[in-house]
Design a protein around this motif. Structure first.
Motif, mmCIF file in Angstrom:
data_model
loop_
_atom_site.group_PDB
_atom_site.id
_atom_site.type_symbol
_atom_site.label_atom_id
_atom_site.label_comp_id
_atom_site.label_asym_id
_atom_site.label_seq_id
_atom_site.Cartn_x
_atom_site.Cartn_y
_atom_site.Cartn_z
ATOM 1 N N GLU A 1 0.817 -1.206 0.000
ATOM 2 C CA GLU A 1 0.000 0.000 0.000
ATOM 3 C C GLU A 1 0.855 1.262 0.000
ATOM 4 O OE1 GLU A 1 -3.395 2.001 2.912
ATOM 5 O OE2 GLU A 1 -1.871 0.648 3.696
ATOM 6 N N GLU A 2 2.055 1.105 0.436
ATOM 7 C CA GLU A 2 2.908 2.245 0.754
ATOM 8 C C GLU A 2 2.961 3.277 -0.365
ATOM 9 O OE1 GLU A 2 5.353 4.026 3.765
ATOM 10 O OE2 GLU A 2 3.537 2.887 3.497
ATOM 11 N N LYS A 3 2.938 2.792 -1.593
ATOM 12 C CA LYS A 3 2.995 3.753 -2.710
ATOM 13 C C LYS A 3 1.821 4.717 -2.601
ATOM 14 C CE LYS A 3 4.263 -0.426 -4.740
ATOM 15 N NZ LYS A 3 3.488 -1.593 -5.186
ATOM 16 N N ASN A 4 0.679 4.225 -2.156
ATOM 17 C CA ASN A 4 -0.486 5.091 -2.017
ATOM 18 C C ASN A 4 -0.496 5.839 -0.697
ATOM 19 O OD1 ASN A 4 -1.749 4.345 -4.435
ATOM 20 N ND2 ASN A 4 -2.428 2.450 -3.485
ATOM 21 N N ALA A 5 -0.229 5.117 0.348
ATOM 22 C CA ALA A 5 -0.571 5.660 1.670
ATOM 23 C C ALA A 5 0.659 5.891 2.522
ATOM 24 C CB ALA A 5 -1.542 4.722 2.349
ATOM 25 N N GLU A 6 1.593 6.646 2.008
ATOM 26 C CA GLU A 6 2.774 6.975 2.799
ATOM 27 C C GLU A 6 2.366 7.596 4.122
ATOM 28 O OE1 GLU A 6 6.330 8.364 2.008
ATOM 29 O OE2 GLU A 6 6.705 6.865 0.430
ATOM 30 N N GLY A 7 3.108 7.266 5.131
ATOM 31 C CA GLY A 7 2.873 7.993 6.377
ATOM 32 C C GLY A 7 2.143 7.175 7.400
ATOM 33 N N PHE A 8 1.056 6.537 7.013
ATOM 34 C CA PHE A 8 0.263 5.807 7.998
ATOM 35 C C PHE A 8 1.007 4.654 8.635
ATOM 36 C CE2 PHE A 8 -3.905 7.556 6.692
ATOM 37 C CZ PHE A 8 -4.243 7.948 7.968
ATOM 38 N N ALA A 9 1.852 4.019 7.822
ATOM 39 C CA ALA A 9 2.514 2.825 8.340
ATOM 40 C C ALA A 9 3.680 3.183 9.243
ATOM 41 C CB ALA A 9 2.985 1.958 7.178
ATOM 42 N N PRO B 1 -3.788 1.342 11.870
ATOM 43 C CA PRO B 1 -4.023 2.784 12.040
ATOM 44 C C PRO B 1 -5.242 3.185 11.209
ATOM 45 C CG PRO B 1 -2.189 2.416 10.531
ATOM 46 C CD PRO B 1 -2.715 1.060 10.900
ATOM 47 N N THR B 2 -5.610 2.340 10.252
ATOM 48 C CA THR B 2 -6.763 2.450 9.352
ATOM 49 C C THR B 2 -6.735 1.144 8.580
ATOM 50 O OG1 THR B 2 -7.802 3.742 7.588
ATOM 51 C CG2 THR B 2 -5.405 3.649 7.555
ATOM 52 N N SER B 3 -7.876 0.758 7.975
ATOM 53 C CA SER B 3 -7.942 -0.632 7.497
ATOM 54 C C SER B 3 -7.936 -0.820 5.985
ATOM 55 C CB SER B 3 -9.164 -1.316 8.094
ATOM 56 O OG SER B 3 -9.094 -1.313 9.502
ATOM 57 N N GLU B 4 -7.605 0.211 5.223
ATOM 58 C CA GLU B 4 -7.614 0.032 3.770
ATOM 59 C C GLU B 4 -6.816 -1.199 3.339
ATOM 60 O OE1 GLU B 4 -7.579 3.019 5.054
ATOM 61 O OE2 GLU B 4 -9.104 4.151 3.981
ATOM 62 N N ALA B 5 -5.625 -1.374 3.889
ATOM 63 C CA ALA B 5 -4.744 -2.452 3.408
ATOM 64 C C ALA B 5 -5.356 -3.823 3.660
ATOM 65 C CB ALA B 5 -3.370 -2.341 4.074
ATOM 66 N N VAL C 1 -5.113 2.543 16.132
ATOM 67 C CA VAL C 1 -3.993 3.084 16.914
ATOM 68 C C VAL C 1 -3.027 3.847 16.009
ATOM 69 C CG1 VAL C 1 -1.973 2.486 18.310
ATOM 70 C CG2 VAL C 1 -4.126 1.265 18.659
ATOM 71 N N ARG C 2 -2.757 5.080 16.384
ATOM 72 C CA ARG C 2 -1.730 5.882 15.692
ATOM 73 C C ARG C 2 -0.832 6.454 16.772
ATOM 74 N NH1 ARG C 2 -5.909 8.758 11.356
ATOM 75 N NH2 ARG C 2 -6.702 6.763 10.598
ATOM 76 N N LEU D 1 -11.642 5.257 19.000
ATOM 77 C CA LEU D 1 -12.728 4.480 18.407
ATOM 78 C C LEU D 1 -13.255 5.238 17.203
ATOM 79 C CD1 LEU D 1 -14.692 3.392 21.609
ATOM 80 C CD2 LEU D 1 -12.745 2.300 20.494
ATOM 81 N N TRP D 2 -13.635 4.508 16.185
ATOM 82 C CA TRP D 2 -14.197 5.161 15.016
ATOM 83 C C TRP D 2 -15.033 4.193 14.229
ATOM 84 C CZ3 TRP D 2 -10.294 6.479 10.490
ATOM 85 C CH2 TRP D 2 -9.775 5.307 9.952
ATOM 86 N N GLN D 3 -15.593 4.686 13.140
ATOM 87 C CA GLN D 3 -16.153 3.823 12.109
ATOM 88 C C GLN D 3 -15.419 4.156 10.844
ATOM 89 O OE1 GLN D 3 -17.678 7.038 10.014
ATOM 90 N NE2 GLN D 3 -17.931 4.970 9.210
ATOM 91 N N GLU D 4 -15.200 3.109 10.037
ATOM 92 C CA GLU D 4 -14.561 3.323 8.748
ATOM 93 C C GLU D 4 -15.375 2.593 7.693
ATOM 94 O OE1 GLU D 4 -10.628 1.438 8.504
ATOM 95 O OE2 GLU D 4 -10.957 0.459 10.419
#
Lengths: 492, 492
Positions: free
Chosen positions: B78-86, B123-127, B154-155, B170-173
């Motif tokens: 995913e990293e190419k798309n979502a730099e930073g989160f990981a 940190p988010t569940s796209e991957a 968790v971030r 806590l959130w919804q995604e």
């Protein structure tokens, strides 16, 4: 959607695994031992949650949320009480990944970002919660604390099975704090009764309420109460537990309060939980070789309507009738899905809804339009009848209630037929090898005998039932005196 | 419960921190950056969840659950798309603790139990979700997938504040998959409208709907839509985001489908989320120097009844009246708490309910019994009146609606007074230093200018509002041509 389920009689375990996946309940994920709960499975879990949550609130509990992580030192404090839990668990040691300088496009743990203290992903929350309660409790006026948490927990299981045993699972955990021992014991018993009520009246699963022996107790508990269900293969499944924790956790985390008499005392505790394991119990209690069978209370939709037509004109006419039927049913709080997908044929839809356990199926074709009828099929009995549309909402409303009761009674009959009283170890072994189920037998009360029986037969003591009569007898294995029968079974 | 809140005018930030703790909403935990959400705070969050969940289901979404952990390799994909989160995240490296042989009573990570591949706490569940969708999607018939998840994430934030920025929250995604670009864009916009509707009509928080600039976009998104609220200190707070992800994630995880024409294409994606951060927005929009102010829709109980008596006889008489009033209110779906605790005096109860923002307070004393009246106090205006018990349920029902509307209008007026159009950088800076709030100004569309303004003023572009008119203008900083005003503000 291909059915072709393995038959229960051929391989019960394989049947279960296939059913969970084919009925779209859950599947394994890219993470070892962790599952994906798919929308259809999750909708069933949501119904369980909603009813349990309602029951918890009626009995005076409130929800709250505590951290996912437990610092290692809190486990050390608890360790005297709760050996075991802190061992097989996911441990967070670092808080950053970085680009790997030796490996382009790859990430690695940043060696500079090591945590001073490791964090354990909660396997259960007693430690973090009692460490928090310490700050909340000074006086008897702060008690009782009646809190429940809906959460995910992680236990590093080596052998996992969807819903029954997964590394991550969803559950609720109640954690209560009381001023007196009697009040805490009453709470422990109350919550076990709530679980039994829920299992029997909502899930249509008969359960036996009882108390665990010392070796089967929750680590740190004085007493563990439980509900035990019997699966169709004759194995028992622990469906919920409620623990009287005495003052163990209060002592481990130094939680004292000033009582009405002005004296300091340690707080009394309980904890209690059920998990997504209940999904496994649900499946293995009611389902059959055609797939899932759902009690109407738990069905994401209770009625599915499938149109059968050869041309657009017929479809339009059917839609008009369906819309009327649907409103009538919904006015009675019956959940209905109109399966009007044009990408699947009726036969494929029938197969899917059977596999997914929709309690009632309505089919409407051109002939029904002429006659003012529909075909109504019950999932549990696989029986069909043609019924008039007139007054169908009452018919269906009653039928759903009948199905809910029939499923419970069927499971209860099976369970009653599979409780065998035995008085010799020969009979004990024969029952386990042939009929299986629960065995009601005398036991001398020692852990040694319990372990020996387990070693020889794989059967464990599931519980000492609440309603077990006091009677003189002899231990089925040692012949030593015993005053009460206990329930043995092989178990999930 | 001592009030003594710091005044907003003295130190807004301190006021907020104190309020969260004193109103029993949340507190810091033993785990760095992680909070405990206390029962009163969690009850408010549950009301938000219930309403959002209802709105998601009405718009065709279903809930599901995906694993807490994301294998490192999925982040690499995913990293190419979502730099930073990981990067700033909790990393699980081991699966067992053991007794420390060098340190009795202590635990340590078992060096033998190192994971082959590290697991990141999501940190988010796209991957993990797009890696799962790959197995679910073959044809256009499998689309759309409209799934939401309620979860903890968790971030690893360095500076945390209760609700506003915590390591775990806590959130919804929502994560949806579509066959066409147009459908995915429509979904993105729909969910941003759902968030705006929820914020305004349920939380009484006016918001501005808009689109983020490139530098403020979610990593991996083609477009990020958002709702922006204004807090009482003039700082903006992003209250929800909805992302159009294009085919970026489908490409990263190789998720293709056969379209109606029989051709292979990548799937189109959206994701959208709101979190416990909304609790912060709620608090900072409505509350005052006396404590929390809750819109009736979000109050755990909307009315509290406090008895005032000198002896047991009076108390018994009051209880009879209260029981009648309570039933009348509950019949109108108004939630009521009778605060009959004998461990606190009326004054302490008044203070507590004021601090906790209960919308309406009823006090009943001996004089009221004689006159058939009660004292009714509004939390939002702090006004009191004596009213007849006769027909009180209609009075209160109307009043709750009035309060809900008044809170919205008050916040809207404040927001409108704090949007300033400026056409020079001098004015820009002056507004930020004096009046604060949103600044509507022309911007030349370059990231360079955006960064420069941020560097000089700490203000960022909150969004390009949906309703921003096309007009000729000059960038407030460079003087270069611009065709649209954007909204700047300092932000949480």
């Amino acid at each position: 959607m291909s059915k072709n389920l393995t038959k229960r009689s051929e391989d019960y375990s394989k049947w279960y695994n296939e059913l969970v996946v084919k009925a779209d309940l859950a599947e394994n994920s890219a993470v070892r031992g962790c599952m994906v709960i798919k929308p259809y499975g999750y909708a069933i879990w949501e119904k369980m949650q909603a009813e349990l949550d309602r029951m918890f609130k009626v009995t005076g509990h409130q929800n709250a949320y505590f951290p996912l992580f437990v610092p290692k030192s809190l486990f050390e404090a608890e360790e005297k009480n709760a050996e075991g839990f802190a061992k097989e668990c996911a441990v967070v040691t670092h808080y950053r990944l970085q680009n790997d300088p030796d490996n382009e496009g790859k990430l690695r743990v940043d060696p500079e970002a090591k945590l001073e203290e490791e964090l354990v992903v909660r396997p259960t929350s007693e430690a973090i919660i009692w460490n928090t309660y310490k700050g909340w409790i000074q006086s008897y006026r702060d008690l009782p604390i009646l809190i429940n948490q809906w959460a995910n927990v992680v236990r590093w299981e080596m052998r996992t099975r969807l819903f029954l045993r997964t590394a991550e699972f969803l559950w609720q955990e109640g954690h209560t704090a009381h001023a007196t021992e009697a009040e805490a014991i009453a709470e422990t018993e109350q919550m076990n009764r709530v679980y039994a009520d829920f299992a029997e009246n909502f899930m249509a699963i008969p359960v036996i309420k009882g108390v665990k022996t010392e070796s089967e107790r929750f680590a740190g508990a004085i007493d563990t109460h439980c509900i035990e269900a019997l699966m169709q293969d004759g194995k028992a499944l622990q469906a919920g537990t409620s623990h009287f924790l005495g003052q163990n956790f209060a002592k481990a985390f130094d939680v004292k309060f000033t009582n009405k008499e002005g004296k300091q005392d340690y707080v009394w505790a309980t904890s209690w939980g059920v998990s997504t394991r209940l999904m496994g119990a649900l499946i293995m209690t009611h389902s059959d070789d055609q797939g899932l069978v759902l009690p109407p209370n738990l069905a994401p939709f209770q009625v599915v309507i499938v149109p059968i037509f050869k041309n657009e004109e017929q479809f339009e006419a059917i839609k008009l009738v369906v819309s009327k039927v649907k409103s009538c049913l919904e006015a009675k709080n019956i959940s209905v899905k109109f399966d009007d997908r044009d990408t699947y044929r009726p036969g494929a839809k029938f197969a899917q809804h059977e596999l997914q356990g929709v309690p009632l199926r309505i089919a409407i074709g051109p002939k029904d339009l002429e006659n003012g009828t529909v075909e109504l099929a019950r999932r549990d009995t696989l029986s069909k009848e043609v019924v008039s549309i007139e007054g169908i909402e009452d018919k269906i409303s009653n039928l759903l209630e009948t199905i809910q009761n029939d499923l419970y009674n069927k499971a209860l009959t099976f369970r009653e037929e599979h409780i065998t009283e035995v008085d010799s170890f020969e009979d004990f072994k024969t029952v386990l090898e042939t009929k299986t189920g629960f065995i009601s037998a005398h036991w001398d009360g020692t852990e040694e005998t319990e372990n020996k029986i387990k070693e020889l037969t794989k059967a464990t003591i599931r519980c000492i039932p609440y309603d077990s009569k006091i009677e003189e007898g002899q231990c089925v294995y040692t012949g030593n005196p015993s005053r009460q029968r206990v329930l043995f079974a092989k178990a999930y």
